[in-house]
Design an enzyme around this catalytic site. Structure first.
Site, short mmCIF file in Angstrom:
data_model
loop_
_atom_site.label_atom_id
_atom_site.label_comp_id
_atom_site.label_asym_id
_atom_site.label_seq_id
_atom_site.Cartn_x
_atom_site.Cartn_y
_atom_site.Cartn_z
N CYS A 1 -2.09 -3.03 8.67
CA CYS A 1 -1.61 -1.86 9.41
C CYS A 1 -1.11 -2.27 10.79
O CYS A 1 -0.11 -1.74 11.28
CB CYS A 1 -2.72 -0.83 9.58
SG CYS A 1 -3.37 -0.21 8.02
N CYS B 1 0.80 -1.23 0.00
CA CYS B 1 0.00 0.00 0.00
C CYS B 1 0.83 1.27 0.00
O CYS B 1 0.31 2.35 -0.22
CB CYS B 1 -0.97 0.01 1.18
SG CYS B 1 -0.17 0.07 2.78
#
Lengths: 186, 130
Positions: B106, B37
């Site tokens: 994350c 990402c």
């Protein structure tokens, strides 16, 4: 779905996008529902599905990152979160420094600096794209060659993130300038 | 996508944003990134002589969940022994922040950042003794 096969494109990174756009337009026209008004239900459905695939193939191939992903996948290499190697510490250090410089330039409202940082990263992204072009220019790369090319995909995504941020800051500055021109305090 | 209240709280009021002197031998720096990402995260710890994390700072360029994960991580590791901090798992962060499946990476990044900061600290300590 192999987007390259879908649009009859060679399996390379450097594609002639204007020619491809033309192919996409022609295929879309030939598959338009109006052309199938008299056709049977199953033929109509098939045309509709193919039109959707053709659109998706064009969306993939026009975007450098999605095109690179599709190339690796077409060569049998999985991409995404768990399949790609970690970025090297030196690369991450460089990205971190550039992101901090960009954040500082944003805080200082130094648009010239923002643009300069964007131009630098843009040039590096282009250089990575050239390496992908070279890597996929001579037909199917070997497994080792593919593995050596894979980190470039991650690098492109880091650069994309950076350039998205540059764009957002530029828009922010434009809005501020417009608000200023209208005499509204930002 | 709807963020949980805790994610929004941490993303809007991140704790412990900043930098520690990376040349300081008692400071460990972890720098990690997510190629999938494009997020980058730096997490630093300052460790006392008796192995307790006195201070922790982070800087994350990424989405709200990445900022929240690293913000929470610094909150959690402050005051902990290095070994305790090392035991923090990404699922602990997922559970605390109610991260949806697409944002689990994350929390993985935050766990990696803690481990990488600890590894850097230990390498520095080993070099000092050598």
């Amino acid at each position: 779905m192999d987007p390259f096969a879908m649009l009859g494109a060679p399996r390379r990174f450097d594609l002639d996008l204007s020619a491809l756009e033309k192919t996409h337009r022609e295929l879309s026209r030939a598959l338009h529902p109006d052309k199938f008004a008299q056709a049977g239900a199953s033929e109509r459905r098939a045309a509709l599905e193919k039109a959707a695939s053709v659109n998706e193939a064009w969306r993939v191939l026009r975007d450098p990152i999605r095109r690179a992903e599709a190339l690796f996948q077409a060569e049998g290499l999985a991409v995404g979160e768990t399949n790609e190697p970690k970025a090297s510490p030196a690369f991450l250090m460089e990205v971190m420094e550039e992101r901090e410089a960009l954040a500082d330039a944003r805080a200082a409202r130094d648009l010239a600096k923002v643009k300069a940082l964007g131009a630098g990263v843009s040039a590096r992204a282009k250089a990575v794209e050239s390496r992908l072009t070279a890597g996929f220019a001579g037909g199917s790369p070997s497994r080792d060659e593919l593995a050596a090319l894979l980190p470039l995909l991650g690098e492109l995504r880091f650069y994309r993130r950076f350039l998205d941020e540059v764009e957002a800051i530029e828009e922010e500055a434009e809005e501020r300038a417009l608000a200023g021109a209208r005499g509204v305090s930002p | 996508m709807a963020y949980s209240e805790k994610v929004i709280d941490h993303a809007e009021n991140p704790r412990n944003v900043g930098t520690l002197d990376k040349e300081d031998p008692s400071v460990g720096t972890g720098l990690v990134g997510a190629p999938a990402c494009g997020d980058v995260m730096r997490l630093q710890i300052k460790v006392s002589d008796d192995g307790v994390i006195q201070d922790a700072k982070f800087k994350t360029f990424g989405c709200g969940s990445a900022i929240a994960s690293s913000s929470l991580a610094t909150e959690w590791i402050k005051g902990k022994k290095v070994e305790e901090a090392e035991a923090i798992k990404n699922v602990d962060i997922v559970n605390e922040l109610n991260l949806p499946p697409v944002k689990i990476h994350c929390s993985v990044l935050a766990e990696d950042a803690i481990k990488s900061a600890i590894a850097d600290y230990r390498a520095k300590q080993a070099a000092k003794k050598a």
